[in-house]
Every structure is written in C-alpha cells, then in structure tokens.
Design a protein around this motif. Structure first.
Motif, mmCIF file in Angstrom:
data_model
loop_
_atom_site.group_PDB
_atom_site.id
_atom_site.type_symbol
_atom_site.label_atom_id
_atom_site.label_comp_id
_atom_site.label_asym_id
_atom_site.label_seq_id
_atom_site.Cartn_x
_atom_site.Cartn_y
_atom_site.Cartn_z
ATOM 1 N N TRP A 4 113.583 -2.114 12.998
ATOM 2 C CA TRP A 4 114.473 -2.118 11.847
ATOM 3 C C TRP A 4 115.866 -2.602 12.242
ATOM 4 C CZ3 TRP A 4 119.053 0.562 11.116
ATOM 5 C CH2 TRP A 4 119.647 0.362 9.853
ATOM 6 N N ARG A 14 120.883 3.628 5.140
ATOM 7 C CA ARG A 14 119.536 3.449 5.678
ATOM 8 C C ARG A 14 119.509 3.779 7.169
ATOM 9 N NH1 ARG A 14 114.658 4.490 4.974
ATOM 10 N NH2 ARG A 14 113.106 2.888 5.420
ATOM 11 N N GLU A 51 119.224 7.469 7.585
ATOM 12 C CA GLU A 51 117.863 7.906 7.254
ATOM 13 C C GLU A 51 116.891 7.561 8.382
ATOM 14 O OE1 GLU A 51 117.072 5.861 3.647
ATOM 15 O OE2 GLU A 51 118.309 7.183 2.385
ATOM 16 N N ARG A 52 116.993 6.349 8.888
ATOM 17 C CA ARG A 52 116.107 5.904 9.961
ATOM 18 C C ARG A 52 116.320 6.728 11.234
ATOM 19 N NH1 ARG A 52 111.846 1.979 9.980
ATOM 20 N NH2 ARG A 52 112.078 0.706 8.105
ATOM 21 N N THR A 104 123.133 -0.363 4.138
ATOM 22 C CA THR A 104 122.636 -0.405 5.509
ATOM 23 C C THR A 104 123.055 0.843 6.278
ATOM 24 O OG1 THR A 104 122.766 -2.817 5.497
ATOM 25 C CG2 THR A 104 122.574 -1.749 7.636
#
Length: 644
Positions: free
Chosen positions: A521, A242, A245-246, A239
């Motif tokens: 997200w 991620r 990255e997000r 997480t």
C-alpha cells in the motif's frame, strides 16, 4: 521464533549424519531455548530449535502431515494462519494443533510451491515431501527472517537459519569470496545472495528453492517483488486517514501471540507511531524498552520517555557506555561474517533488556524505506535535478575534476563539505546512490586494498549489486532508491542486525511497518506525499499528528547511532591500534598496511573522521579471529582465495 537446520543428499548416496545434524541444530540453541527436535529419513535430516510463541503445548517440530510423509521446520510467524486454517479445513485437511506451522504443511499440500503467496508474515521454512521426493525452502517477501544454504562439493545440500549452522558441517569449504569482501567494505554487510564464504549463499527475500531427488540444485525462484505504482491525484487528507487505518490493522495483526507482547521505543517517529497505535489496541500498559547514551548528541531517550509518559507504558531504559566495546567479539560471533553496523551494539542491549520482561516485541523498522525518511533520499533528488540538466559527457569531466581537487574536510562545517556531492554529480544515478551509501567508496578502496586484492577481484565492483537490482526497479528517482534499499540495505543491514541481536536473547521482534500488505500500500502513495522539500516521511508525520507531538516528529533525525569517532580517540584507542595494526589484517595480504597506519594516525589526531572505516576493519578482523577460534571444530580454517 526459532532456528532451523537441515541436510539433504539429492543423489541418495549418503544418509543424513545424526551427529552432524545435532551440531548444526544446537548451534542455533539461542534462537530456540524452549524446545529441540531432529528427524532423519535416509538422505534427509531436519533440525529445529523452538522459541514458543503460539500453541505453546503442541507446537513441537519437525511437524508432520496426517500420513507422516510431509515434514516441516519453520522459523517465523504467520499472522493470517487462523483464516487459512479454516479455508484448509473446508478443503478437507485435518489439523492436530492450532499452530501456524501446521497451516504451512497443509498449505503446501493444497497449493504446492504457490503456498508462499498465501502466507502473511515473516518466515523461513523447509518442507520435506516424501511423496514428491523434494526439499522446498522459502523465505518471506521482505527478508525479515534469514535463511542460508549451500551445496557441498559432493552434492549434498545444507540449510540453516544462520551461517553458523552450515559452518557446523565439516564438509563446507571455508574459502573467502573476494567479491564478498569488496561488497562488505562498500556496504558494511555482505548483500544477498552472497555470503563471505564462496560456497554458502543467502536465499534472497521473496524467493523459494526446490531441490528434487536425482536432480541438480537449480536457481532460486522469485515469487514476489515490490512494485511502486503511485496513484495520481491522491488526496493528502484521505491518505493520512488511510495510513492510520492501515497501520492499526498491521499492528493488530502482529499482536497475535500466546505470550505478552512489548515494543522497542527509540523516540523516533517510526517506533513512536507503532507504540502509540499499539497502546490503543491493548488493555494493559505496553512494555517498552529503549537505550540511552552518555553523549547528548546521540541520546533520544528523552523523546522515548515523552511517548512512554503520554501512553502510560511500562517503560525501561538501559544506558550504553564506552566500555561496552567488550561486545565486539560477541557481535562477531552472532553475525558469522563481517558486519559493520555499529548500531548492533545498542540493538543487542535493548533486546537484552526487553527479554527480561517479554518474549515478543514490535519495532518501528521500515518507516524510512516506506516513506522516504533517510536524508540521503533528499540529497539524491537534489543531485538528480542537476544530473538531468547536464549530460553525462559534460558532468563527468567537470564535476569529476572538481571532486578530486576539493579537499576532504571532515573538520569543517557541513556547508563546506562539498567533496562527496561533487563526486556524486559526475556519476550516473545508480553509481551516485552507491557512492552516497558506501562506507568505503571506490576512491578510498583504491587506497585501502593492494594490487593483490584487485587481481583477485578481476574487475568486479560492488556497485554491480545495485546495478542488477536497478534494472528491475521503478523510474521515479525517489522510488528507485527506495527500491534499492528494499533490495540491499533493509534485508542486508537493518533486518540482519535486528534478527541476530534479538535472537541472541531468545527474543522475537515483529515489524508491522514491513507487513507486506502495508508495504504494497505504501508503494502506491505518490513520492510527493512522502518527501516534501526537506521533510522526509511527510505523510507519516502528518498522519501521526493526533497521536505524537510536533516537537518529537519534526526534530532533527538522530538514528540509533553510536558515538564511534569520540570512542576511537578516547577509551577505545588501544583496541583500534591492536586490531588495525596487528598481525591478523597484515597476514590476510589484501590491505595496504601503510594506509592502515595513516588511518589510525589521522583519526587519533582529529584530522579525519575514519570512524566508519575503522569499525568496518575492526569487525572484519574480529570475524577472522572468530573463524580462527572455531576452526578446531571445523574441517578447515577460513581460507583466502588463491590458496593463501
């Protein structure tokens, strides 16, 4: 970034008045100093002030489709306009510009009202479709960009980026809405969809409104809502990766511009994360700005300097002093209605400083709402554990009595200030959260307002705003209060503050942490990864460990606060007395003047900290003063309900 305004008579009885449209449009000149355009076609008129960011040469508005029957005025940025343009070209649409504005026009032709579901960005726009004889207005999902509208007594419809555009029309009644006053003193702002005026509304975030010729004005349509759907068993390390990255993807999408882009850098986790991410995506040093205070307890400038040095930014700092109280009247004029977040002062100054170097900046707003950064979230969860152990029938009498008996001890160490907690434990979850965020809670409101005002309210309570939203919110107690903030505090306070303070200087502020895809997200991240023990924004801090120091991320949260309590007892003491004890608040007829005298006396003596209430009263009084000053150009001055 721009300002938009317009008039439409659905009955077709009156042509749009060019002089009035000019006044409405020019009231927004600060939002768009680079260009101006108006257009009238019978009963409809559109106005636009432009701040040129994309397609500098060919982005004049109003902008039209190929046959000139569809016109748009637009405020905002569409970050996915380039792929949408290619998709629309493939569908047969022809473009004359490379602007995101024209993309919206053809998206409307292609998908109608559903066009908003294809847009990624911050936006408020109005489209007049001559083929369908319809006016369509829309606001982005989160409420980053504002949009006001009103239906006049004669049936005409007005809209504008700020309330002042509507107030420039002589036909708008200026009667104050008592329920908006109740809400203002509870929240520090007037929540959507209400405004301080009975006949003007805010279009809520994630909503559109279509007004068709020959038809009455209906209710706005909701096209988006935030849904919390945590993924069970999500791996923490994955997480964190991620999230980086997000965040990088969101920041990169927000860098699209034909002018240089800088960043606000407060020294907090959120803005530091944005700057650190941004520095890895651009070749030139990032232009960063921050504000410092004389009082070290409020000053985060040293943490901002740490990030600036690490990433080699072109960093600029401005110090805020107590004599900046001169901003009071200016702020009241910016917001057009009472607005009580004192951090509007440093936000105004940091925007002023940023505009000296760039036209666009990124900010870190949204991190607290996405990842549970506010301390009140932790307190709420602790209280919820107690509420779940004891039934309301038992909690109400026991903790209610204890809360009433426990003294209000602003002077005491925090561990001894239990009154608010005891009061909250007697309430249900929504009422307790409302109690925790209220500037003027219901017990204090009973002392502030007199019987005449309570008769005007006819039983209405400001908590009903949150109760209405909570009915559609998630079940988990942390997600539930995050959802309430997305519906109230974020658009009503944070985003309003940033929009008005930045646009006063012709500065565009973009918020990558509130990119709707990033927000959606973040809503899938389990609550346990957001708040662990006393550690709010846990997953964000863990994700940022390779990019930010532990000392910066795990220090006590300071916020973008102003040291009001000290100022009101010192250099601003006279201003407080003249505003709170002057004629204007007394003439309103809604306040207990004896209690106002007590507030001033006890705050000056250091017996109570009334700084938040005093600031709210100051800004309310200044809003009344501003309305009185502008009344000469309007149909009538601001009026109290009930004919006062």
């Amino acid at each position: 970034m721009c300002g938009i305004a317009g008039i439409f008579d659905p009955r077709g009885r009156q042509a749009a008045d060019a002089a009035v449209l000019d006044r409405m449009t020019d009231s927004l000149a600060h939002r768009g100093p680079d260009d101006r355009g108006t257009w009238i076609d019978g009963p409809v008129g559109l106005g636009h002030r432009r701040l040129s960011i994309i397609d500098l040469a060919a982005g004049h508005q109003p902008l039209f489709n190929e046959d000139g029957r569809v016109a748009i005025v637009f405020n905002g940025e569409i970050y996915n306009f380039q792929p949408l343009m290619e998709e629309l070209k493939a569908a047969g649409h022809q473009f004359r510009t490379r602007s995101d504005t024209e993309v919206i026009v053809h998206a409307w032709e292609q998908w109608g009202e559903a066009c908003v579901e294809r847009l990624r960005g911050m936006f408020a726009f109005a489209i007049w479709d001559g083929h369908r004889q319809a006016l369509f207005i829309a606001r982005d999902r989160i409420g980053i960009k504002p949009l006001f509208y009103a239906e006049l007594p004669d049936g005409r419809v007005l809209f504008g980026s700020e309330l002042k555009a509507l107030l420039a029309h002589p036909g708008l009644p200026r009667e104050i809405e008592p329920r908006a006053v109740e809400e203002y003193f509870a929240y520090g702002y007037v929540p959507e969809p209400r405004t301080i005026y009975r006949h003007a509304r805010k279009l809520p975030p994630g909503h559109t409104l279509t007004v068709r010729a020959g038809e009455a004005v209906g209710a706005p349509r909701q096209y988006w809502d935030l849904r919390f759907a945590p993924e069970a068993g999500l791996d923490a390390a994955a997480t964190e990766e991620r999230l980086r990255e997000r965040l990088a993807e969101a920041v990169e999408s927000h860098l699209v511009a034909d002018v240089p882009v800088g960043a606000f850098l407060s020294g907090g986790v959120d803005s530091s994360a944005v700057v650190a991410t941004m520095a890895g995506l651009v070749e030139q040093p990032v232009h960063t700005t921050s504000i410092s205070f004389g009082e070290s307890a409020y000053d985060e400038a040293r943490y901002a300097a740490e990030v600036a040095e690490r990433y080699g930014t072109d960093h600029h700092v401005r110090r805020l002093e107590p004599d900046d109280f001169q901003l009071l009247d200016r702020l009241a004029g910016l917001y057009d209605e009472p607005y009580a977040d004192s951090s509007a002062m440093p936000t105004f100054r940091v925007s002023e400083l940023a505009r000296e170097g760039v036209k666009v900046v990124l900010s870190g707003d949204g991190g607290d709402e996405n990842f549970a950064g506010y301390r009140r979230y932790r307190w709420h969860l602790n209280e919820e554990r107690v509420r779940r152990l004891l039934p309301r029938a038992l909690r109400g009498p026991v903790f209610g009595l204890a809360g009433r008996l426990y003294p209000k001890a602003d002077w005491a160490p925090k561990v001894l200030r239990a009154k608010a907690t005891l009061e909250a434990l007697a309430l249900d979850s929504v009422e307790a959260y409302f109690h925790s965020v209220s500037i003027v809670g219901e017990p204090l409101a009973r002392r502030l307002f007199n019987d005449a005002f309570r008769r005007e309210l006819d039983g209405y309570r400001a908590v009903e705003v949150m109760q209405g939203h909570a009915a559609n919110g998630p079940d988990h107690p942390l997600s539930a209060v995050q959802y309430l903030d997305f519906k109230t505090y974020l658009p009503g306070d944070i985003l309003t503050k940033v929009d008005r303070a930045s646009m006063a200087h012709g500065l565009e502020v973009r918020v990558p942490l509130l990119d709707h895809e990033f927000v959606e997200w973040a809503a899938t991240v389990p609550p346990a990864l957001k708040l662990q023990g006393r550690d709010g924004k846990h997953v964000l801090k863990r994700a940022m460990r390779p990019m930010l120091s532990e000392g910066l991320m795990y220090r006590p949260k300071m916020g973008f606060a102003v040291p009001l309590a000290e100022w009101f007892r010192g250099p601003l003491r006279g201003a407080v007395r003249s505003s709170l004890l002057g004629e204007r608040l007394a003439d309103v007829g809604w306040f207990d003047t004896a209690f106002l005298r007590r507030v001033v006396r006890e705050h000056e003596a250091g017996l109570r900290d009334y700084s938040a209430l005093i600031w709210s009263l100051l800004m309310f009084e200044r809003a009344l003063a501003g309305a009185d000053r502008s009344a000469g150009a309007a149909a009538e001055p601001m009026a109290m309900a009930g004919g006062r």
